[in-house]
Scaffold this motif. Structure first.
Motif, PDB file in Angstrom:
ATOM      1  N   LEU A  15       0.984  -1.059  -0.015  1.00  0.00           N
ATOM      2  CA  LEU A  15       0.287  -0.235  -0.027  1.00  0.00           C
ATOM      3  C   LEU A  15       1.035   1.412   0.117  1.00  0.00           C
ATOM      4  N   TYR A  16       0.438   2.363  -1.018  1.00  0.00           N
ATOM      5  CA  TYR A  16       1.497   3.316  -0.931  1.00  0.00           C
ATOM      6  C   TYR A  16       0.466   4.469  -1.189  1.00  0.00           C
ATOM      7  N   ILE A  17       0.769   5.307  -0.055  1.00  0.00           N
ATOM      8  CA  ILE A  17      -0.247   6.640   0.300  1.00  0.00           C
ATOM      9  C   ILE A  17       0.734   7.758   0.047  1.00  0.00           C
ATOM     10  N   ALA A  18       0.601   8.336  -1.043  1.00  0.00           N
ATOM     11  CA  ALA A  18       1.399   9.424  -1.504  1.00  0.00           C
ATOM     12  C   ALA A  18       1.148  10.625  -0.639  1.00  0.00           C
ATOM     13  N   PRO A  19       2.357  11.528  -0.243  1.00  0.00           N
ATOM     14  CA  PRO A  19       2.171  12.490   0.458  1.00  0.00           C
ATOM     15  C   PRO A  19       1.022  13.588  -0.209  1.00  0.00           C
ATOM     16  N   GLY A  20       0.134  14.395   0.761  1.00  0.00           N
ATOM     17  CA  GLY A  20      -0.860  15.225   0.422  1.00  0.00           C
ATOM     18  C   GLY A  20      -2.018  14.468  -0.632  1.00  0.00           C
ATOM     19  N   THR A  21      -2.186  13.301  -0.408  1.00  0.00           N
ATOM     20  CA  THR A  21      -3.299  12.565  -1.018  1.00  0.00           C
ATOM     21  C   THR A  21      -4.788  13.042  -0.337  1.00  0.00           C
ATOM     22  N   GLU A  22      -5.448  13.754  -1.300  1.00  0.00           N
ATOM     23  CA  GLU A  22      -6.684  14.394  -0.840  1.00  0.00           C
ATOM     24  C   GLU A  22      -7.572  13.339  -0.244  1.00  0.00           C
ATOM     25  N   GLY A  23      -8.489  13.859   0.590  1.00  0.00           N
ATOM     26  CA  GLY A  23      -9.401  13.007   1.237  1.00  0.00           C
ATOM     27  C   GLY A  23      -8.917  11.848   2.126  1.00  0.00           C
ATOM     28  N   VAL A  24      -7.775  11.724   2.589  1.00  0.00           N
ATOM     29  CA  VAL A  24      -7.275  10.937   3.308  1.00  0.00           C
ATOM     30  C   VAL A  24      -6.504  11.337   4.633  1.00  0.00           C
ATOM     31  N   ASP A  25      -6.996  10.789   5.575  1.00  0.00           N
ATOM     32  CA  ASP A  25      -6.418  11.191   6.919  1.00  0.00           C
ATOM     33  C   ASP A  25      -4.912  11.492   6.882  1.00  0.00           C
ATOM     34  N   PRO A  26      -4.502  12.696   7.121  1.00  0.00           N
ATOM     35  CA  PRO A  26      -3.071  12.877   7.263  1.00  0.00           C
ATOM     36  C   PRO A  26      -2.099  12.230   7.843  1.00  0.00           C
ATOM     37  N   ARG A  27      -2.482  11.446   8.931  1.00  0.00           N
ATOM     38  CA  ARG A  27      -1.602  10.588   9.461  1.00  0.00           C
ATOM     39  C   ARG A  27      -1.108   9.506   8.567  1.00  0.00           C
ATOM     40  N   PHE A  28      -1.778   9.201   7.408  1.00  0.00           N
ATOM     41  CA  PHE A  28      -1.333   8.048   6.575  1.00  0.00           C
ATOM     42  C   PHE A  28      -0.584   8.458   5.559  1.00  0.00           C
TER      43      PHE A  28
END
Length: 441
Positions: free
Chosen positions: A389-402
């Motif tokens: 799983l790869y949660i890019a920095p600044g992904t909109e709509g995603v809790d910033p802690r991820f």
């Protein structure tokens, strides 16, 4: 690499015999070696033999060609190699020459490489099928095509020209897909050493260190076991782990970040492929652990599907569903799991496949589908299992802690007649095991 021992020569001979049987009496195989590649002016990249050529001969020199000629009265295994050259051998190292190709590598006949152009017409005349993959060795394609044209031009005088050209994918690559016990011995060794290199890297990782320094620990472990890197090592700290093929390995390691390492050592041509993702300071944060546990659960579920008779597509199907369920639970996605998968929504965070064949090539040869349908697993196949799983920095709509969390967990798995055998189990991956290892640094 020294010349093959008697047992290795017997292994290569058995592989050639299997290919000759598959080719049939009217076939001829032409398999060129790899060529040396200039790195910068008069310096070459380290030579790596073509995998098909290596598989059939063990011969480790460039500018050579292997020919298999079923029924040839002077022997079915022919080699065309570089001539001995005392002056060049002082500069570049020893050459086997035609004599060594026979005495050390078991060729029935061997010639200097310059002889091949003269002999091609005689070798190809009367053969219906030529097993040669056009496009893989561009320097040989026009030569072979020209000789076939010449044979066709004189065919009215009795020299039958080949009518079929067969890519090696249909024969040799299918043969390579099922590993022999001799191959598995080499793969197990590569996996064991690579596992030790990953453990060493975990123990050497500290906040404030550098990606390149951790890579050096891994490469040292390879070199001291007579191995080299099977591919460019990925050592990505923090958000660098969200770049699938990150190769720079140049950033400083920050306290509180994760470090993703994807590295494999190559032993006698066979490569391991392991990925681990662990906390630089030795403890997973809450968000990191939540994502990590989703990936680990998906990997364990996928590994369990690598049993003989199961479709080779099952690991990806199972991992994708487990990951998507986890994405919904984490709040990365919203909606029905099956619908999200059907619409490809999961690919925002999981954009690659779950595994690939492994062997002489990191992404090894062998078809995944037969007649358009996923083939079934058979004993002797080796596949990686590497969900992420790869949660890019600044992904909109995603809790910033991820944000900035990239996690991949990869092992190499052998299909057996029973339960799957994880060849890379020497590296811990359960959260408690990873943290315990790093606490003992």
């Amino acid at each position: 690499m020294p010349a093959p021992a008697a047992a290795e020569l017997a292994e290569y001979a058995a592989r050639r015999a299997a290919l000759i049987k598959a080719m049939g009496p009217d076939g001829l195989a032409i398999i060129p070696s790899a060529r040396e590649v200039i790195r910068n002016r008069d310096s070459h990249y380290r030579f790596r033999q073509d995998s098909d050529f290596l598989y059939l001969s063990g011969f480790q020199e460039p500018d050579s060609v292997l020919v298999l000629a079923p029924g040839n009265q002077d022997g079915e295994f022919l080699m065309f190699v570089r001539a001995r050259d005392a002056a060049r051998e002082i500069w570049d190292g020893r050459r086997a020459g035609p004599e060594g190709a026979v005495s050390q590598y078991g060729a029935d006949q061997a010639f200097v490489i310059d002889e091949l152009d003269k002999q091609l017409q005689g070798l190809l005349s009367g053969r219906r099928r030529v097993f040669y993959t056009f496009g893989e060795h561009p320097e040989w394609d026009p030569k072979i095509a020209a000789v076939v044209r010449e044979i066709r031009e004189v065919s009215r005088r009795g020299a039958a020209a080949p009518t079929d050209f067969v890519a090696l994918e249909t024969t040799l690559h299918e043969q390579r897909l099922i590993k022999t016990e001799a191959e598995l011995k080499l793969i197990r060794h590569a996996c064991q050493v690579t596992a030790g290199a990953h453990v060493r890297a975990m123990q050497a990782t500290q906040p404030g260190g550098w990606e390149w320094a951790v890579a050096a620990e891994i490469h040292h472990e390879f070199e001291r076991h007579d191995m080299q890197c099977g591919y460019g090592s990925i050592v990505g700290g923090g958000e660098n782990a969200c770049i699938l093929h990150y190769k720079e390995n140049e950033s400083q390691l920050n306290n509180g970040d994760l470090l993703l390492i994807d590295a494999g050592g190559e032993y006698r041509g066979y490569t391991a492929d392991i990925t681990r993702t662990f906390p630089i300071n030795g403890r997973y944060s809450g968000a990191q652990k939540e994502v990590y546990e989703v990936v680990l659960a998906a990997q364990l579920a996928a590994i369990a599907t690598l049993t003989a008779g199961n479709a080779s597509s099952r690991p990806h199907e199972v991992a994708t569903k487990a990951l998507t369920e986890g994405m919904v639970a984490l709040g990365l996605l919203e909606g029905d799991v099956d619908t999200l998968i059907a619409e490809g929504k999961h690919r925002q965070f999981y954009m690659h496949g779950t595994g690939h064949w492994l062997g002489l090539d990191v992404h090894d040869v062998g078809r995944y589908k037969l007649d358009g349908v996923a083939r079934n697993f058979e004993p002797g196949m080796v596949m990686t299992v590497e969900p992420g799983l790869y949660i890019a920095p600044g992904t909109e709509g995603v809790d910033p802690r991820f944000h900035g969390i990239g996690i991949r967990i990869e092992d190499d798995v052998l299909v057996t007649g029973g339960a799957p055998e994880v060849l890379t189990s020497g590296v811990p991956k359960a959260v408690a095991e990873v943290e315990a290892l790093m606490a003992g640094r």
